[in-house]
Enzyme design. Structure first.
Site, PDB file in Angstrom:
ATOM      1  N   GLY A  15       3.642  -4.932  -2.318  1.00 42.82           N
ATOM      2  CA  GLY A  15       2.184  -5.053  -2.364  1.00 42.82           C
ATOM      3  C   GLY A  15       1.593  -6.127  -1.464  1.00 42.82           C
ATOM      4  N   HIS A 112       1.467   2.494   8.889  1.00 43.87           N
ATOM      5  CA  HIS A 112       2.851   2.779   9.266  1.00 43.87           C
ATOM      6  C   HIS A 112       3.340   1.666  10.197  1.00 43.87           C
ATOM      7  CE1 HIS A 112       6.395   5.156   9.891  1.00 43.87           C
ATOM      8  NE2 HIS A 112       6.301   4.902  11.175  1.00 43.87           N
TER       9      HIS A 112
HETATM   10  C1  GRF Z   1       4.590  -1.703   4.954  1.00 47.60           C
HETATM   11  O1  GRF Z   1       5.513  -2.054   5.940  1.00 47.60           O
HETATM   12  C2  GRF Z   1       3.851  -0.458   5.352  1.00 47.60           C
HETATM   13  O2  GRF Z   1       3.680  -0.346   6.722  1.00 47.60           O
HETATM   14  C3  GRF Z   1       4.744   0.647   4.839  1.00 47.60           C
HETATM   15  O3  GRF Z   1       5.258   0.148   3.636  1.00 47.60           O
HETATM   16  C4  GRF Z   1       5.289  -1.276   3.673  1.00 47.60           C
HETATM   17  C5  GRF Z   1       4.586  -1.768   2.439  1.00 47.60           C
HETATM   18  O4  GRF Z   1       4.706  -3.143   2.272  1.00 47.60           O
HETATM   19  N1  GRF Z   1       4.008   1.869   4.728  1.00 47.60           N
HETATM   20  P1  GRF Z   1       3.908  -3.881   1.122  1.00 47.60           P
HETATM   21  O5  GRF Z   1       4.301  -3.244  -0.207  1.00 47.60           O
HETATM   22  O6  GRF Z   1       2.436  -3.729   1.390  1.00 47.60           O
HETATM   23  O7  GRF Z   1       4.340  -5.316   1.194  1.00 47.60           O
END
Ligand code: GRF
Length: 211
Positions: A15, A112
């Protein structure tokens, strides 16, 4: 300014992007409010982050539903009861059903950790690193039925340094994510995004007034 948007964030894990959005909204006007954080994982750190900020946090257990369609129907009910205008995917690991995507067409954003259309899928950072690219980056895009393929809102490149580890690259990519995702959400909430086929125009505030 248009009506404030009600935002739902879907997250399965750590998150940090949710946190970046919460933090941004404290010192900037998003023109929207995070009304709900939803997770398919009971112990997702993202749910704690939401609760710590006084945001409604809901775990919906996929194992309680026979199939994805039923699961998504439950989620749609939740979104409708909260009058959600925008869904922000932030590390949500379930693929949305096509019914869900078409119901909320052009109202779902995803981030992404690579420059799409390169390195789609769940390991964008490592796949780019292992391939040996000199430049990778971050993409924020609208969600369509095909994975990681909707119209692109913002992309920001990150150069790969010669001797860095994948972990170092990962942390630099995350920092860029945390900069650009709140901006894309803000543009959406300000009604400044116009989709024309594959292209997304971001209207300046001046253009908005002239519309
Ligand atoms: C991020 O690297 C995002 O690009 C991908 O999932 C990851 C989520 O990270 N879709 P977080 O849970 O927001 O720290």
């Amino acid at each position: 300014m248009h009506n404030r948007k009600r935002i739902a964030v879907f997250a399965s894990g750590f998150g940090s992007n949710l946190q970046a959005l919460i933090d941004y909204s404290k010192s900037n006007d998003l023109n929207g409010d995070i009304a709900l954080v939803l997770s398919d994982k009971e112990h997702a750190r993202a749910l704690d982050r939401a609760r710590e900020s006084g945001i409604k946090a809901v775990f919906v257990n996929p194992l309680e539903y026979d199939d994805r369609k039923k699961y998504d129907t439950k989620i749609i009910e939740l979104l409708e009861s909260e009058k959600i205008d925008l869904i922000v995917l932030a590390g949500y690991m379930l693929v949305l059903s096509s019914e869900f995507v078409s119901k909320f067409r052009n109202k779902i954003l995803n981030i992404h950790p690579a420059l799409l259309p390169s390195f789609k899928g769940t390991h964008g950072i490592k796949d780019a690193f292992d391939y040996g690219v000199k430049v990778t980056g971050v993409t924020v895009h609208f969600v369509e039925e095909d994975l990681d393929s909707g119209p692109i809102i913002i992309q920001k490149p990150v150069e790969v340094e010669q001797d860095e580890s994948v972990e170092e690259l990962e942390s630099r990519i995350h920092r860029v994510e945390h900069q650009i995702y709140p901006l894309a959400v803000r543009y959406f909430c300000e009604d400044r995004l116009r989709i024309d086929g594959r292209k997304v125009r971001i209207l300046s505030k001046e253009n908005m007034n002239g519309e």
